[in-house]
Design a protein around this motif. Structure first.
Motif, PDB file in Angstrom:
ATOM      1  N   ILE A   1       0.862  -1.187   0.000  1.00 28.55           N
ATOM      2  CA  ILE A   1       0.000   0.000   0.000  1.00 28.55           C
ATOM      3  C   ILE A   1       0.896   1.233   0.000  1.00 28.55           C
ATOM      4  CG2 ILE A   1      -1.847   1.243   1.178  1.00 28.55           C
ATOM      5  CD1 ILE A   1      -2.513  -1.339   2.669  1.00 28.55           C
ATOM      6  N   THR A   2       0.602   2.140  -0.913  1.00 22.50           N
ATOM      7  CA  THR A   2       1.327   3.416  -0.878  1.00 22.50           C
ATOM      8  C   THR A   2       0.329   4.551  -0.667  1.00 22.50           C
ATOM      9  OG1 THR A   2       1.187   3.841  -3.251  1.00 22.50           O
ATOM     10  CG2 THR A   2       3.073   2.558  -2.490  1.00 22.50           C
ATOM     11  N   VAL A   3       0.751   5.504   0.113  1.00 27.89           N
ATOM     12  CA  VAL A   3      -0.026   6.723   0.325  1.00 27.89           C
ATOM     13  C   VAL A   3       0.882   7.892  -0.051  1.00 27.89           C
ATOM     14  CG1 VAL A   3      -1.084   8.232   2.038  1.00 27.89           C
ATOM     15  CG2 VAL A   3      -1.482   5.769   2.141  1.00 27.89           C
ATOM     16  N   ALA A   4       0.498   8.631  -1.063  1.00 26.98           N
ATOM     17  CA  ALA A   4       1.292   9.787  -1.486  1.00 26.98           C
ATOM     18  C   ALA A   4       0.485  11.048  -1.230  1.00 26.98           C
ATOM     19  CB  ALA A   4       1.638   9.679  -2.972  1.00 26.98           C
ATOM     20  N   ARG A   5       1.115  12.009  -0.593  1.00 27.25           N
ATOM     21  CA  ARG A   5       0.429  13.270  -0.315  1.00 27.25           C
ATOM     22  C   ARG A   5       0.891  14.323  -1.312  1.00 27.25           C
ATOM     23  NH1 ARG A   5       1.937  15.969   5.098  1.00 27.25           N
ATOM     24  NH2 ARG A   5       3.221  17.245   3.734  1.00 27.25           N
ATOM     25  N   SER A   6      -0.061  14.988  -1.935  1.00 24.15           N
ATOM     26  CA  SER A   6       0.303  16.138  -2.768  1.00 24.15           C
ATOM     27  C   SER A   6      -0.548  17.316  -2.316  1.00 24.15           C
ATOM     28  CB  SER A   6       0.110  15.829  -4.259  1.00 24.15           C
ATOM     29  OG  SER A   6      -1.263  15.744  -4.578  1.00 24.15           O
ATOM     30  N   GLY A   7      -0.462  18.415  -3.054  1.00 28.35           N
ATOM     31  CA  GLY A   7      -1.212  19.599  -2.655  1.00 28.35           C
ATOM     32  C   GLY A   7      -0.600  20.248  -1.426  1.00 28.35           C
ATOM     33  N   GLY A   8      -1.431  20.919  -0.665  1.00 28.33           N
ATOM     34  CA  GLY A   8      -0.904  21.733   0.423  1.00 28.33           C
ATOM     35  C   GLY A   8      -0.236  22.967  -0.170  1.00 28.33           C
ATOM     36  N   LEU A   9       0.143  23.855   0.712  1.00 26.43           N
ATOM     37  CA  LEU A   9       0.776  25.098   0.278  1.00 26.43           C
ATOM     38  C   LEU A   9       2.017  24.836  -0.580  1.00 26.43           C
ATOM     39  CD1 LEU A   9       0.445  28.141   0.767  1.00 26.43           C
ATOM     40  CD2 LEU A   9       1.626  27.828   2.938  1.00 26.43           C
ATOM     41  N   LEU A  10       2.694  23.722  -0.305  1.00 29.61           N
ATOM     42  CA  LEU A  10       3.930  23.421  -1.021  1.00 29.61           C
ATOM     43  C   LEU A  10       3.672  22.720  -2.351  1.00 29.61           C
ATOM     44  CD1 LEU A  10       7.007  23.704  -0.547  1.00 29.61           C
ATOM     45  CD2 LEU A  10       6.996  21.358   0.311  1.00 29.61           C
ATOM     46  N   GLY A  11       2.610  21.950  -2.439  1.00 30.15           N
ATOM     47  CA  GLY A  11       2.297  21.249  -3.683  1.00 30.15           C
ATOM     48  C   GLY A  11       2.781  19.815  -3.712  1.00 30.15           C
TER      49      GLY A  11
ATOM     50  N   ILE B   1      -3.997   7.069  -2.859  1.00 33.11           N
ATOM     51  CA  ILE B   1      -3.834   5.794  -2.149  1.00 33.11           C
ATOM     52  C   ILE B   1      -3.840   4.677  -3.182  1.00 33.11           C
ATOM     53  CG2 ILE B   1      -4.803   4.266  -0.394  1.00 33.11           C
ATOM     54  CD1 ILE B   1      -6.342   6.956   0.516  1.00 33.11           C
ATOM     55  N   ARG B   2      -2.796   3.851  -3.166  1.00 35.78           N
ATOM     56  CA  ARG B   2      -2.718   2.734  -4.107  1.00 35.78           C
ATOM     57  C   ARG B   2      -2.524   1.448  -3.328  1.00 35.78           C
ATOM     58  NH1 ARG B   2       0.010   6.335  -7.760  1.00 35.78           N
ATOM     59  NH2 ARG B   2      -1.362   6.582  -9.554  1.00 35.78           N
ATOM     60  N   VAL B   3      -3.285   0.449  -3.718  1.00 38.55           N
ATOM     61  CA  VAL B   3      -3.144  -0.866  -3.092  1.00 38.55           C
ATOM     62  C   VAL B   3      -2.785  -1.870  -4.177  1.00 38.55           C
ATOM     63  CG1 VAL B   3      -4.292  -2.684  -1.799  1.00 38.55           C
ATOM     64  CG2 VAL B   3      -4.801  -0.286  -1.294  1.00 38.55           C
ATOM     65  N   PHE B   4      -1.698  -2.585  -3.971  1.00 39.17           N
ATOM     66  CA  PHE B   4      -1.292  -3.660  -4.878  1.00 39.17           C
ATOM     67  C   PHE B   4      -1.645  -4.967  -4.180  1.00 39.17           C
ATOM     68  CE2 PHE B   4       1.244   0.087  -5.421  1.00 39.17           C
ATOM     69  CZ  PHE B   4       1.272   0.273  -6.798  1.00 39.17           C
ATOM     70  N   LEU B   5      -2.702  -5.591  -4.666  1.00 37.21           N
ATOM     71  CA  LEU B   5      -3.229  -6.780  -3.996  1.00 37.21           C
ATOM     72  C   LEU B   5      -2.354  -7.981  -4.287  1.00 37.21           C
ATOM     73  CD1 LEU B   5      -6.953  -6.122  -4.895  1.00 37.21           C
ATOM     74  CD2 LEU B   5      -5.978  -6.054  -2.590  1.00 37.21           C
ATOM     75  N   PRO B   6      -2.432  -8.997  -3.427  1.00 38.86           N
ATOM     76  CA  PRO B   6      -1.656 -10.217  -3.666  1.00 38.86           C
ATOM     77  C   PRO B   6      -1.983 -10.822  -5.034  1.00 38.86           C
ATOM     78  CG  PRO B   6      -2.562 -10.230  -1.457  1.00 38.86           C
ATOM     79  CD  PRO B   6      -3.161  -9.038  -2.151  1.00 38.86           C
ATOM     80  N   SER B   7      -3.165 -10.562  -5.534  1.00 42.39           N
ATOM     81  CA  SER B   7      -3.551 -11.100  -6.843  1.00 42.39           C
ATOM     82  C   SER B   7      -2.883 -10.351  -7.984  1.00 42.39           C
ATOM     83  CB  SER B   7      -5.054 -10.979  -7.001  1.00 42.39           C
ATOM     84  OG  SER B   7      -5.418  -9.611  -6.943  1.00 42.39           O
ATOM     85  N   ALA B   8      -2.093  -9.374  -7.651  1.00 41.04           N
ATOM     86  CA  ALA B   8      -1.434  -8.519  -8.633  1.00 41.04           C
ATOM     87  C   ALA B   8      -2.385  -7.479  -9.202  1.00 41.04           C
ATOM     88  CB  ALA B   8      -0.781  -9.305  -9.764  1.00 41.04           C
ATOM     89  N   GLU B   9      -3.606  -7.467  -8.702  1.00 39.07           N
ATOM     90  CA  GLU B   9      -4.504  -6.389  -9.106  1.00 39.07           C
ATOM     91  C   GLU B   9      -4.131  -5.128  -8.335  1.00 39.07           C
ATOM     92  OE1 GLU B   9      -8.375  -7.867  -8.418  1.00 39.07           O
ATOM     93  OE2 GLU B   9      -7.964  -9.615  -9.686  1.00 39.07           O
ATOM     94  N   GLU B  10      -4.581  -4.032  -8.874  1.00 43.39           N
ATOM     95  CA  GLU B  10      -4.201  -2.748  -8.288  1.00 43.39           C
ATOM     96  C   GLU B  10      -5.437  -1.887  -8.180  1.00 43.39           C
ATOM     97  OE1 GLU B  10      -0.947  -0.970 -10.415  1.00 43.39           O
ATOM     98  OE2 GLU B  10      -1.516   1.016  -9.690  1.00 43.39           O
ATOM     99  N   ARG B  11      -5.533  -1.155  -7.106  1.00 46.30           N
ATOM    100  CA  ARG B  11      -6.642  -0.221  -6.993  1.00 46.30           C
ATOM    101  C   ARG B  11      -6.081   1.106  -6.520  1.00 46.30           C
ATOM    102  NH1 ARG B  11     -11.141  -2.586  -3.774  1.00 46.30           N
ATOM    103  NH2 ARG B  11     -11.874  -1.272  -5.428  1.00 46.30           N
ATOM    104  N   ASP B  12      -6.742   2.162  -6.889  1.00 42.55           N
ATOM    105  CA  ASP B  12      -6.263   3.449  -6.397  1.00 42.55           C
ATOM    106  C   ASP B  12      -7.419   4.409  -6.192  1.00 42.55           C
ATOM    107  OD1 ASP B  12      -6.454   5.352  -8.878  1.00 42.55           O
ATOM    108  OD2 ASP B  12      -5.566   3.483  -9.613  1.00 42.55           O
ATOM    109  N   ALA B  13      -7.188   5.366  -5.378  1.00 43.34           N
ATOM    110  CA  ALA B  13      -8.190   6.405  -5.119  1.00 43.34           C
ATOM    111  C   ALA B  13      -7.461   7.688  -4.761  1.00 43.34           C
ATOM    112  CB  ALA B  13      -9.110   5.994  -3.973  1.00 43.34           C
TER     113      ALA B  13
END
Lengths: 179, 382
Positions: free
Chosen positions: A77-87, A139-151
């Motif tokens: 699982i990866t969580v990447a933050r963007s935006g904010g005053l800095l971008g 937010i990205r989830v790489f499932l054990p099935s090799a499927e991927e989901r993101d939001a």
């Protein structure tokens, strides 16, 4: 490096493994790979599409044991933050391979409303959601099935299970510099 | 056409009486100027100074400017009918929670609090109000005296400041990369400027219109700081968020308007990703389509124009940017909510023609700046 092995499961995150695994398969339907759809025909909620069990699990019931132990059944699982005053912002990554860890993370993943429309999909919302300089979490989830989901979840909507998931990944995960 | 044949709209240009420069946008009735001239007794020395100067300016010209202002959406009739424009500030303390607004801790009439973040927010709101009123004749964020609200101590180790549609909100920073966000006046001005944009052009917060929204906030943030310091364009740092980083960070500020992409280069923060011209335009889905990245392009156009023109940036380049955003005589409509860089650039050129004349140094400097950053090209009329 992008992964961090041997992260402990977050305390209290372990829920019923059987429910978690089955739920993972069902909701993975939204981002289903084209090939998966053949058998699962639309993958309605509650259906049991295979999650990497083509080879070692012939049954249609969700596997609750053996196959999630298989080598390569890793959850990331990866969580990447963007935006904010800095971008730009940091990215946190958590990887789980032990069955109990995978299951507890999956149950958390499954509790999130992945099928809700992304605010970013409705452009007018961007102007009215309120404000400026807010964080946006990808937010990205790489499932054990090799499927991927993101939001993509704006900070203003980061509540309930999304908030739990992001907070736990931040706490348990490996942080990388801003990108 | 020589400068002596400027169109009548140049009557809007800054008039001078003897050696006393009046500010072009200071369009306030005499009774109000008299009140404002006393304002330094209430902690608004700049407003008072500007009012005294305007009282000395030619009354006939001021009437002209008032007439023009009536047609300006940014200056609704209520400004004239209502009582004296007065800043009304309230600062709240979120107590490190993430719920808003928090507990009110300092009101307009209260003495300074025993909390530097509270006092910085309070003073920053005042400085922003003063710029809007003195430079542009605008009574607060909505042009109609909207009370100004800020919340400090939002969240725990919260590395951000934002505008939530109604108020500015400031985190304390994590102490390792960021300190408290009230420490930068340009950031306070930046946040309130989001309110001005919300009440005027309503630039949609994504893609190019979002980057313009961001850029206008940086422009206003820089102007608030320069105005408060009495700095001319050529003396200014053109940095946004100077002083927010801890000493551990390799960087000067969040952004550089004059040199986008050079504000920081740090192990944790990475390198400042802002492009300085259209060749570096960043296509991304992050950050609402790179609104804080691509804002570097219009930011640089502003800094280039302002430094070429020299003097107080709010009087010429700043006035034109403001006119383009809110609509002004000769350029009556604000830019559209989905404006592209090219459309906004065209709006500034039109606004410069209207306010300063088609052959003015202002119009040509602004046109040239947009060409330098690659937004305008030879296809565009000069």
């Amino acid at each position: 490096m992008t992964t961090h092995d041997d992260d402990p499961a977050p305390p209290g995150a372990a829920r019923g493994a059987e429910q978690a695994t089955g739920g993972a398969a069902a909701t993975a339907a939204r981002d289903a790979e084209p090939h998966r759809g053949g058998a699962a025909t639309g993958a309605a909620p509650g259906s049991r599409p295979a999650t990497g069990d083509d080879s070692d699990s012939a049954g249609s019931e969700p596997a609750t044991g053996d196959d999630s132990d298989a080598a390569g059944s890793e959850l990331r699982i990866t969580v990447a933050r963007s935006g904010g005053l800095l971008g730009t912002g940091p990215r946190w990554t958590v990887t789980a391979s032990a069955e109990a860890d995978v299951d507890s993370w999956l149950s958390l993943v499954e509790s999130c409303p992945w099928d809700a429309p992304e605010p970013g999909d409705a452009p007018a919302a961007a102007a009215t959601v309120g404000g400026a300089d807010r964080f946006v979490y990808t937010i990205r989830v790489f499932l054990p099935s090799a499927e991927e989901r993101d939001a993509r979840v704006p900070e203003q909507r980061l509540d309930g299970p999304w908030r739990d998931l992001v907070d736990r990944v931040k706490d348990a995960g490996h942080a990388e510099p801003h990108r | 056409m020589s400068s002596s044949t400027r169109p009548p709209a140049s009557a809007l240009h800054c008039p001078t009486t003897g050696s006393v420069p009046a500010r072009p946008g200071f369009i306030v009735p005499p009774y109000l100027l008299a009140r404002l001239a006393e304002a330094d007794a209430h902690g608004m020395p700049r407003a008072a100074e500007a009012a005294r100067r305007s009282l000395l300016a030619d009354p006939a010209l001021r009437v002209e400017r008032e007439r023009a202002a009536v047609a300006t959406p940014a200056a609704p009739a209520s400004v004239w009918a209502a009582a004296t424009p007065t800043v009304r500030r309230t600062i709240f303390d979120a107590g490190n929670a993430e719920s808003l607004p928090g507990r009110p801790v300092r009101d307009e009439t209260d003495a300074p609090a025993d909390d530097v973040a509270v006092n910085e927010a309070f003073e920053g709101l005042g400085a922003t109000y003063a710029l809007l009123l003195e430079a542009f004749g605008r009574d607060s964020v909505d042009g109609a005296g909207l009370p100004l609200l800020a919340t400090v101590h939002y969240g725990r180790d919260y590395d951000n400041a934002f505008w939530d549609g109604e108020r500015m909100v400031f985190g304390d920073g994590d102490g390792e990369v960021f300190g408290r966000f009230t420490a930068s006046l340009s950031v306070i001005g930046h946040e309130l400027a989001h309110g001005v944009t919300q009440y005027t052009a309503g630039l949609v917060y994504e893609g190019q219109s979002g980057a313009l929204n961001e850029s206008f906030s940086d422009v206003l943030g820089a102007l608030v700081e320069q105005h408060q310091r009495g700095q001319r364009a050529e003396e200014a740092s053109w940095l946004i968020g100077e002083g927010l980083f801890t000493e551990a960070v390799q960087g000067r500020a969040l952004r550089s308007m004059s040199e986008p992409g050079t504000a920081y280069d740090d192990d944790v923060l990475g390198k400042d990703p802002q492009p300085a011209d259209m060749a570096g335009y960043v296509d991304t889905r992050d950050d609402n389509g790179g609104v804080h990245l691509n804002s570097g392009i219009p930011n640089r156009a502003f800094a280039l124009a302002a430094t070429e023109l020299g003097g107080f940036a709010w009087e010429r380049a700043g006035r034109v940017w403001y006119d383009a955003l809110v609509g002004a005589p000769g350029a009556p409509a604000p830019v559209s909510p989905r404006a592209t860089f090219a459309e906004f650039a065209a709006a500034t050129v039109t606004a410069a023609h209207a306010r300063f004349g088609a052959e003015s140094t202002e119009a040509s400097a602004i046109d040239r700046a947009w060409r330098t950053v690659g937004v305008r090209s030879d296809d565009d009329p000069r």
